[in-house]
Design an enzyme around this catalytic site. Structure first.
Site, PDB file in Angstrom:
ATOM      1  CB  SER A 201      -0.857   0.007   1.275  1.00  0.00           C
ATOM      2  OG  SER A 201      -1.536   1.239   1.412  1.00  0.00           O
TER       3      SER A 201
ATOM      4  CE1 TYR B 194      -4.538  -2.232   5.154  1.00  0.00           C
ATOM      5  CE2 TYR B 194      -3.134  -0.371   4.612  1.00  0.00           C
ATOM      6  CZ  TYR B 194      -3.982  -1.383   4.222  1.00  0.00           C
ATOM      7  OH  TYR B 194      -4.281  -1.534   2.879  1.00  0.00           O
TER       8      TYR B 194
HETATM    9  N1  LIG Z   1      -8.803  -0.410  -1.323  1.00  0.00           N
HETATM   10  C1  LIG Z   1      -7.738   0.325  -1.092  1.00  0.00           C
HETATM   11  O1  LIG Z   1      -7.796   1.571  -1.108  1.00  0.00           O
HETATM   12  C2  LIG Z   1      -6.415  -0.335  -0.822  1.00  0.00           C
HETATM   13  C3  LIG Z   1      -5.292   0.470  -0.822  1.00  0.00           C
HETATM   14  C4  LIG Z   1      -4.046  -0.118  -0.576  1.00  0.00           C
HETATM   15  C5  LIG Z   1      -3.965  -1.482  -0.348  1.00  0.00           C
HETATM   16  N2  LIG Z   1      -5.105  -2.237  -0.336  1.00  0.00           N
HETATM   17  C6  LIG Z   1      -4.933  -3.665  -0.097  1.00  0.00           C
HETATM   18  O2  LIG Z   1      -5.524  -4.363  -1.180  1.00  0.00           O
HETATM   19  C7  LIG Z   1      -5.861  -5.680  -0.760  1.00  0.00           C
HETATM   20  C8  LIG Z   1      -7.267  -5.998  -1.220  1.00  0.00           C
HETATM   21  O3  LIG Z   1      -8.176  -5.147  -0.542  1.00  0.00           O
HETATM   22  P1  LIG Z   1      -9.511  -4.575  -1.206  1.00  0.00           P
HETATM   23  O4  LIG Z   1      -9.453  -3.116  -1.116  1.00  0.00           O
HETATM   24  O5  LIG Z   1      -9.757  -5.240  -2.497  1.00  0.00           O
HETATM   25  O6  LIG Z   1     -10.566  -5.041  -0.096  1.00  0.00           O
HETATM   26  P2  LIG Z   1     -11.826  -6.012  -0.128  1.00  0.00           P
HETATM   27  O7  LIG Z   1     -12.387  -5.956   1.239  1.00  0.00           O
HETATM   28  O8  LIG Z   1     -12.704  -5.691  -1.290  1.00  0.00           O
HETATM   29  O9  LIG Z   1     -11.188  -7.442  -0.412  1.00  0.00           O
HETATM   30  C9  LIG Z   1     -10.393  -8.103   0.537  1.00  0.00           C
HETATM   31  C10 LIG Z   1     -10.704  -9.583   0.463  1.00  0.00           C
HETATM   32  O10 LIG Z   1      -9.797 -10.255   1.343  1.00  0.00           O
HETATM   33  C11 LIG Z   1     -10.526 -11.285   1.994  1.00  0.00           C
HETATM   34  N3  LIG Z   1      -9.866 -11.675   3.251  1.00  0.00           N
HETATM   35  C12 LIG Z   1      -9.752 -10.938   4.387  1.00  0.00           C
HETATM   36  N4  LIG Z   1      -9.136 -11.664   5.334  1.00  0.00           N
HETATM   37  C13 LIG Z   1      -8.832 -12.867   4.776  1.00  0.00           C
HETATM   38  C14 LIG Z   1      -8.193 -14.035   5.249  1.00  0.00           C
HETATM   39  N5  LIG Z   1      -7.735 -14.130   6.515  1.00  0.00           N
HETATM   40  N6  LIG Z   1      -8.051 -15.088   4.401  1.00  0.00           N
HETATM   41  C15 LIG Z   1      -8.522 -15.016   3.130  1.00  0.00           C
HETATM   42  N7  LIG Z   1      -9.161 -13.939   2.631  1.00  0.00           N
HETATM   43  C16 LIG Z   1      -9.321 -12.883   3.453  1.00  0.00           C
HETATM   44  C17 LIG Z   1     -11.895 -10.689   2.214  1.00  0.00           C
HETATM   45  O11 LIG Z   1     -12.880 -11.707   2.459  1.00  0.00           O
HETATM   46  C18 LIG Z   1     -12.123  -9.921   0.933  1.00  0.00           C
HETATM   47  O12 LIG Z   1     -12.781 -10.718  -0.044  1.00  0.00           O
HETATM   48  C19 LIG Z   1      -5.659  -5.703   0.757  1.00  0.00           C
HETATM   49  O13 LIG Z   1      -4.414  -6.316   1.051  1.00  0.00           O
HETATM   50  C20 LIG Z   1      -5.614  -4.244   1.123  1.00  0.00           C
HETATM   51  O14 LIG Z   1      -4.900  -4.007   2.303  1.00  0.00           O
HETATM   52  C21 LIG Z   1      -6.310  -1.694  -0.581  1.00  0.00           C
END
Ligand SMILES: NC(=O)c1ccc[n+]([C@@H]2O[C@H](COP(=O)([O-])OP(=O)(O)OC[C@H]3O[C@@H](n4cnc5c(N)ncnc54)[C@H](O)[C@@H]3O)[C@@H](O)[C@H]2O)c1
Length: 277
Positions: free
Chosen positions: A140, A153
């Protein structure tokens, strides 16, 4: 010809947001994709929509047994593993440091960091044996700059970047590449603040976040999926040990319209020369 024809990929957190967007993009480009997630309902629905070249396995990425089974499922089913995308995540512990419990610390680190370690650990033997592979992890911009996410985080994502670099040095000798993607604000349930956020809540997040983005909008899962596609494909065959920022310019700084007035004044620089020159 697809950019991932004949490749096999595992995508964690593949049922929602960035993961689901990447699953779709990889499938469009010809990959066979194992979708893994805690969310069985969404994961199974996505796999059946995509047909025989996709499958779902319920996996908790913080558990070694599940991660080992996930890698075994991909190789048993399709005979190889070309890409592991460690992407699953959540917001983790919130609030001040003094109020953060050890249980919250452990859960946050298990889901955001231990998961990436486990993914690398179990993918490495398969990929080194093959003599090829690409491991991608979602870090991130919060792993680069503080102040945009909760304490733990930020720390976990920073550690994902470092783990990426150190493991890249080892696995590079076997032609296995290891890279991280650092997304900015991406319109997903996580960024909207709740895993069950609906489209209208995600839209509110888009509207609120757009003005702080250099490119005038928040990111979409497809923006990250396109970088993951590049890193999974042979087009990036000479790239390893890097963190790729995909953030619409957010990490570079404030949009021009938000700059203080003095910085934007249209007047020549006044030179103050010492007298006599
Ligand atoms: N959305 C943002 O702005 C953003 C920015 C930077 C990084 N991220 C990172 O991107 C990645 C994806 O996030 P997103 O935004 O798509 O969120 P999201 O909530 O849409 O998707 C995350 C998915 O991870 C799954 N998950 C959570 N814990 C889990 C576990 N223990 N085992 C298996 N699956 C699990 C959830 O069920 C969900 O389907 C994450 O690592 C997040 O930290 C997101």
């Amino acid at each position: 010809m697809g950019r991932l024809d004949d490749k096999v990929a595992v995508i964690t957190g593949g049922a929602s947001g960035i993961g689901a967007g990447t699953v779709r993009r990889f499938a469009e480009e010809g990959a066979k994709v194992l979708i893994t997630d805690l969310d069985e309902e969404k994961g199974t629905a996505l796999a059946s929509e995509l047909g025989d070249d996709a499958a779902f396995l319920r996996t908790d990425v913080s558990t070694e047994e599940d991660v080992a089974a996930m890698i075994a499922e991909a190789t048993d089913r399709w005979g190889r593993l070309d890409c592991l995308y460690n992407n699953a995540g959540f917001g983790g512990a919130l609030g001040p440091i003094a109020k953060t419990t050890v249980e919250d610390y452990d859960l946050t680190m298990d889901v955001l960091l231990k998961s990436v370690f486990l993914g690398m650990k179990h993918a490495a033997p398969v990929m080194t044996e093959q003599g090829s592979g690409s491991i991608i992890s979602t870090a991130s911009v919060a792993g680069i700059r503080v102040g945009y996410a909760p304490h733990l985080y930020s720390v976990a994502k920073c550690a994902v970047i470092h783990l990426t670099k150190t493991v890249a040095l080892e696995l590079g000798e076997h032609n296995v590449r290891v890279n991280a993607i650092c997304p900015g604000f991406i319109a997903t349930p996580l960024a909207a603040g709740r895993p069950d956020a609906d489209e209208s809540q995600i839209q509110q997040m888009r509207d609120a976040g757009a003005t702080s983005q250099v490119l005038g909008r928040v990111g979409e899962p497809a923006d990250i999926a396109n970088m993951a596609l590049f890193l999974a494909s042979d087009e990036s065959e000479w790239m390893t040990g890097q963190e790729f920022i995909v953030d619409g310019g957010f990490e570079a700084g404030r949009p021009w319209s938000k700059w203080p007035k003095f910085a934007k004044m249209e007047r020549p620089i006044r030179h103050h020369r010492p007298p006599g020159r």
